[in-house]
Design an enzyme around this catalytic site. Sequence first.
Site, PDB file in Angstrom:
ATOM      1  CD1 TRP A 323       0.761  -0.219   3.098  1.00 15.69           C
ATOM      2  CD2 TRP A 323      -0.860   1.263   3.488  1.00 15.69           C
ATOM      3  NE1 TRP A 323       0.985   0.319   4.335  1.00 15.69           N
ATOM      4  CE2 TRP A 323       0.010   1.232   4.608  1.00 15.69           C
ATOM      5  CE3 TRP A 323      -1.962   2.114   3.517  1.00 15.69           C
ATOM      6  CZ2 TRP A 323      -0.185   2.029   5.727  1.00 15.69           C
ATOM      7  CZ3 TRP A 323      -2.162   2.904   4.643  1.00 15.69           C
ATOM      8  CH2 TRP A 323      -1.286   2.869   5.725  1.00 15.69           C
ATOM      9  CG  ASP A 324       4.650   0.940   1.843  1.00 13.23           C
ATOM     10  OD1 ASP A 324       3.852  -0.003   2.040  1.00 13.23           O
ATOM     11  OD2 ASP A 324       5.568   1.234   2.624  1.00 13.23           O
ATOM     12  CD  GLU A 455       2.182  -4.319   8.827  1.00 16.42           C
ATOM     13  OE1 GLU A 455       3.231  -4.684   9.383  1.00 16.42           O
ATOM     14  OE2 GLU A 455       2.102  -4.106   7.610  1.00 16.42           O
ATOM     15  CE  LYS A 525       5.114  -1.282  11.239  1.00 14.35           C
ATOM     16  NZ  LYS A 525       5.122  -2.336  10.211  1.00 14.35           N
ATOM     17  CD  GLN A 526       1.856   1.514   9.640  1.00  9.02           C
ATOM     18  OE1 GLN A 526       2.787   0.737   9.768  1.00  9.02           O
ATOM     19  NE2 GLN A 526       1.308   1.779   8.471  1.00  9.02           N
TER      20      GLN A 526
END
Length: 723
Positions: A323-324, A455, A525-526
């Site tokens: 997906w980056d 994640e 995580k993000q």
Amino acid sequence: MLFLVILSSLFVVVRTVQNHQTGFTTIFTTNRLPWNGSVLDYRMMPYVGNGHVATVVFSDFIYMNGLYNGDNGTSHRARIPSTLNWQFLFHPSTSSFSLNVSSGTFTEILENDEVRIEQRIFASQEYTELLISHVVITRLALNGRKIVLPTRINEQVTSDDIDFVVAARNEQYVLLSGKTRQVENNQFQLEQLPVFVYYTPLPVNGFELDPQETSRTYLFVTSIDSEQERAKRRFEYASNERHSDQIWSSHVSLWNDVWSNGRVEIVGDDELQRQINSAFYYILSSLPPLSTRSEHKQFYGLSPGSLSRGGLVGEDYAGHSFWDTETWIYPSILLFYPNLAKEMLSYRIALRDSAADNARLFGYEGWRYPWESARTGVDVTPDGYLDIATYQQHITGDISFAARQYIAATGDRKWLMSEYGGDLVYETARFWASRVVYSNEKKKYEILTVLPPDEDARPFKNNSVFTNAVASYSIQLAHRVSCITKKVVPQHWLDIAFNLYFPFDNATQTHLEYDGFDLKNTIIKQADAVLLGFPLMWPMNKEVRRNDLLFYEPLTRASGPAMTWSMHTIGFLELNDLDKAQQFFRRAYETYVQPPYNIWTEIPESLGAVNFITGAGGFLQAVIFGYGGIRLTLDQLEVMPPPRLPNQAEKLIFHGLKYHGSILDLTIDNQNYHIDVRGMDNNNSMSLVYEYEQEHFPLTNNIRLSYPINTRLVIRPLMHFCA
């Protein structure tokens, strides 16, 4: 092969690119390469590339677009032995090693009292099959003796990934012919992938200057392609001394055109300008050229570690696309280089059969894209991460959202009608319509057993708020373009789109990342739920937007990936909290960018993937959409008041923004912003208007608009998509 040239004529063209930006902001130089003990640290070395071939300078391997070896769980970029990694056995008194991002060139200069060695390495923009090295030996002491400079030759003709044979070897060239050892998937790849490498052998006796010579130039050509005849033609052309100047000057000119076509300029902050220039370079050098004389080749995606890395499973994500690509890297490319954004989407379209098969495999309809994709579009997530491959399904919505942005920026009806763009939009929507279930208890549709962008939520959760948002947008987009594609969206799909369940905490007025999320004790995580505000621009009031940012900031682990803090930057700029925005903006790059070549790392401590162009893409979004205030929707391009200036900048300029065939320059200073229209597409049937203080005016070529920074400016097509 060698020949004599005049040094000044060979390299003079590089000066042309300095018209745009000073050498300090485009040239990254050190007098000592990054070493890890006695070994050169390739993780901190830059790369040269052109979207077809790329290599980390002085490393052991070259990589080619779309060339992978291994099966579903072990597929990775196939390692081609480097032809450019020799070392001079020479003890210089001075040395310098420079990456010039304005010309896509790496230069090594070694010098003592007697001789100077200058080597320039580049991946040709004119012919993408070519990697070129020029070595110029110049006599400094007129002592009348022969000079011999030996080298350490690291020639390899074998690879763990490719069955190479030396098909030819003579004084002019070596030919390696081979095929990858293993197919990725027997259904979608019927045989091993071929590759042919022509390259100039090094002089056996070293580099020489005869007593009467003051200078000699050696030319080393590497030509790599999946078709032997094409690789041979390119090698023969580039090896002809009559073409050497042309190849070099064309390469520099084409890079100059890239920067002329679109770039970001910071006035008053050279260090930030360096960050921006290098971030764009590392992305662009993994994408096809804007213009090339090579035949068009299918583009096989952007990996978080770029085209120059990923030769091992577990290393820099093995060269896979995630997906980056669409969420983090794509948006900053779209507004300056829409043709390259289209190339990025073409990768997903080319692998549509795999996406359809993947949906059927799980019992759904439409196209379901894999979490990790390489050559064939089957899921190549390594063993040990199969729960991620199974549940991290938001990538299908991410790809659809990228299509939404492309349509919004370009209005490209041809892409929708005859280039499978309409199929991409419709079939991803069809997947989501088949994926939901209805909850009698909630009276809403749900998407169960998924993994959100965070994640750390493994193994799976229900109703990822981000996943539900991109799913809703996906179906809405199919409806919005249905009058163009003639693909009718059933009313049931629209009911799903507007009645998906969004986890929300009423007490704190905050979106929940997923059902049952604990806002006090869960570490993530993000960036995840904060992405609703941007890039998704999901409707919410300022209170909820602020709460999302404030609640999730302390929950995000410090070792999270770089792009997270770019999204917090954009959010706090929206809320006019400049101190918070500045704090997160500096955090978004200062701890992730490593000297001397501005190499991006995934995480601060143990580096993670390098060169992490995902982080570079997030950083550029903070500049463009954060400080620039640009917002793109299906209906308009907006500059949100008030745009702000980052760091110590005095002025922020976006050169070459593209919108529905128009080319715009946007300049922001402390008091005003200005829009200069320097190009309009006369073939674009959708004329543009701009809105100022609720009045509408036609947008025409060569017009200049100037407004105070607290003014909202909107540019709209007169005709657009379906109601």
